[in-house]
Write an enzyme that holds these catalytic residues in place. Structure first.
Site, PDB file in Angstrom:
ATOM      1  N   ASN A 131       0.830  -1.217   0.000  1.00 54.90           N
ATOM      2  CA  ASN A 131       0.000   0.000   0.000  1.00 54.90           C
ATOM      3  C   ASN A 131       0.865   1.269   0.000  1.00 54.90           C
ATOM      4  O   ASN A 131       0.370   2.368   0.235  1.00 54.90           O
ATOM      5  CB  ASN A 131      -0.946   0.012   1.208  1.00 54.90           C
ATOM      6  CG  ASN A 131      -0.203   0.002   2.541  1.00 54.90           C
ATOM      7  OD1 ASN A 131       1.024   0.059   2.582  1.00 54.90           O
ATOM      8  ND2 ASN A 131      -0.939  -0.070   3.636  1.00 54.90           N
ATOM      9  N   HIS A 133       3.446   1.870   2.051  1.00 60.79           N
ATOM     10  CA  HIS A 133       4.004   2.306   3.341  1.00 60.79           C
ATOM     11  C   HIS A 133       5.521   2.150   3.367  1.00 60.79           C
ATOM     12  O   HIS A 133       6.099   1.345   2.638  1.00 60.79           O
ATOM     13  CB  HIS A 133       3.324   1.606   4.531  1.00 60.79           C
ATOM     14  CG  HIS A 133       3.671   0.182   4.772  1.00 60.79           C
ATOM     15  ND1 HIS A 133       2.754  -0.745   5.241  1.00 60.79           N
ATOM     16  CD2 HIS A 133       4.837  -0.503   4.654  1.00 60.79           C
ATOM     17  CE1 HIS A 133       3.350  -1.908   5.386  1.00 60.79           C
ATOM     18  NE2 HIS A 133       4.605  -1.793   5.032  1.00 60.79           N
ATOM     19  N   GLU A 138       1.786   4.093   7.580  1.00 56.88           N
ATOM     20  CA  GLU A 138       0.700   3.683   6.691  1.00 56.88           C
ATOM     21  C   GLU A 138       0.158   4.889   5.923  1.00 56.88           C
ATOM     22  O   GLU A 138       0.433   6.043   6.288  1.00 56.88           O
ATOM     23  CB  GLU A 138      -0.414   3.050   7.525  1.00 56.88           C
ATOM     24  CG  GLU A 138       0.016   1.810   8.308  1.00 56.88           C
ATOM     25  CD  GLU A 138       0.194   0.563   7.428  1.00 56.88           C
ATOM     26  OE1 GLU A 138       0.377   0.692   6.198  1.00 56.88           O
ATOM     27  OE2 GLU A 138       0.155  -0.552   7.981  1.00 56.88           O
TER      28      GLU A 138
HETATM   29  C1  GLP Z   1       6.646  -4.565   6.677  1.00 57.37           C
HETATM   30  C2  GLP Z   1       7.760  -3.654   7.234  1.00 57.37           C
HETATM   31  C3  GLP Z   1       8.274  -2.723   6.174  1.00 57.37           C
HETATM   32  C4  GLP Z   1       8.559  -3.495   4.914  1.00 57.37           C
HETATM   33  C5  GLP Z   1       7.270  -4.020   4.345  1.00 57.37           C
HETATM   34  C6  GLP Z   1       7.441  -4.853   3.093  1.00 57.37           C
HETATM   35  O1  GLP Z   1       5.372  -4.134   6.964  1.00 57.37           O
HETATM   36  N1  GLP Z   1       7.350  -2.908   8.364  1.00 57.37           N
HETATM   37  O2  GLP Z   1       9.428  -2.057   6.658  1.00 57.37           O
HETATM   38  O3  GLP Z   1       9.192  -2.691   3.961  1.00 57.37           O
HETATM   39  O4  GLP Z   1       6.613  -4.805   5.313  1.00 57.37           O
HETATM   40  O5  GLP Z   1       7.734  -6.169   3.436  1.00 57.37           O
HETATM   41  P1  GLP Z   1       8.218  -7.268   2.431  1.00 57.37           P
HETATM   42  O6  GLP Z   1       9.626  -6.941   2.111  1.00 57.37           O
HETATM   43  O7  GLP Z   1       8.090  -8.563   3.202  1.00 57.37           O
HETATM   44  O8  GLP Z   1       7.325  -7.214   1.264  1.00 57.37           O
END
Ligand code: GLP
Length: 239
Positions: A131, A133, A138
């Site tokens: 999304n 973030h 968020e």
């Molecule tokens: C989590 C972390 C983020 C990260 C995101 C993406 O929510 N808090 O810092 O960048 O997810 O995660 P992934 O790399 O597993 O897609």
């Protein structure tokens, strides 16, 4: 923004490790901002391998992780503290007292103070949520935000449920570096891999800078390197 598109996740991870290692070689006392999630796992594996081969020491490095689930201690297998131990800290010569998480006394602006006292972040590694973030900032997070406790978005809770045995175990709250905190890093390395990130990456890089897509603020940072694989680049219009 500098953009590099790699052919695979492996190539992306290797390239990112080369950049992080170059930062540490140029400044052995670097302060690194670290991310969790599946995206940087390959990067950390390469850094651990470089250390094992004698090519890299992190003995002088200080780290600040982006975020942590509220209420999960280092003993909990899905805490970000346990993640870092498993993927990086347990394999390199980082001094435990030089690693920091927004927990305990550092759950708010005290974390930003600690970052400043350490000299500020030289290189911040970032992933991106589906999304848009960054950290756990968020959609709707203020661009002026500092480290604080936040509620997680429904999509984030759902995305992260894959790591927990039951959906009911997924935390709904976390503590995250704020967007203003992240923007103070001297350099930022944004990593993304996979088709599920293509929309967020396109909005972040080519869309309007708006709080509904937190990563879009990175367009206003003077030193951002975006490293993505071809799947994550699929929705970009101006390659
Ligand atoms: C989590 C972390 C983020 C990260 C995101 C993406 O929510 N808090 O810092 O960048 O997810 O995660 P992934 O790399 O597993 O897609």
């Amino acid at each position: 923004m500098k953009l590099t598109v790699l052919t695979s996740y492996e190539a992306l991870s290797k390239h990112a490790a080369t950049l992080v290692a170059a930062q540490i070689h140029a400044k052995p006392g670097s302060v690194l901002g670290l991310a969790t999630g599946s995206t940087p796992v390959g990067l950390y594996a390469h850094l651990a391998a470089m250390h094992k081969s004698g090519a890299l020491s992190l003995a002088g490095v200080t780290t600040f992780n982006l975020d942590e689930y509220e209420g999960l201690t280092a003993e909990h297998s899905q805490s970000y503290q346990a993640f870092m131990q498993q993927h990086l800290f347990g394999h390199v010569d980082l001094a435990p007292e030089k690693t920091h998480f927004p927990v305990g006394e550092l759950v708010s602006t005290a974390y930003d103070d600690a970052i400043r006292q350490a000299g500020g972040i030289d290189l911040q590694i970032l992933g991106i949520g589906g999304n848009g973030h960054i950290g756990f900032n968020e959609p709707g997070s203020s661009f002026d935000s500092r480290t604080r406790a936040v509620n997680l978005a429904a999509r984030t809770i759902q995305d992260n449920s894959r790591f927990f045995a039951q959906a009911s175990e997924v935390p709904h709250r976390a503590v995250t570096m704020g967007i203003a905190t992240i923007m103070e890093a001297r350099r930022i390395l944004l990593m993304a891999s996979g088709k599920q990130k293509a929309g967020a990456v396109a909005h972040a890089l080519e869309g309007p800078v708006h709080e509904r897509l937190p990563a879009s603020i990175l367009q206003r940072h003077s030193d951002v390197h975006v490293l993505i694989d071809e799947d994550a680049a699929a929705a970009l219009k101006h390659l």
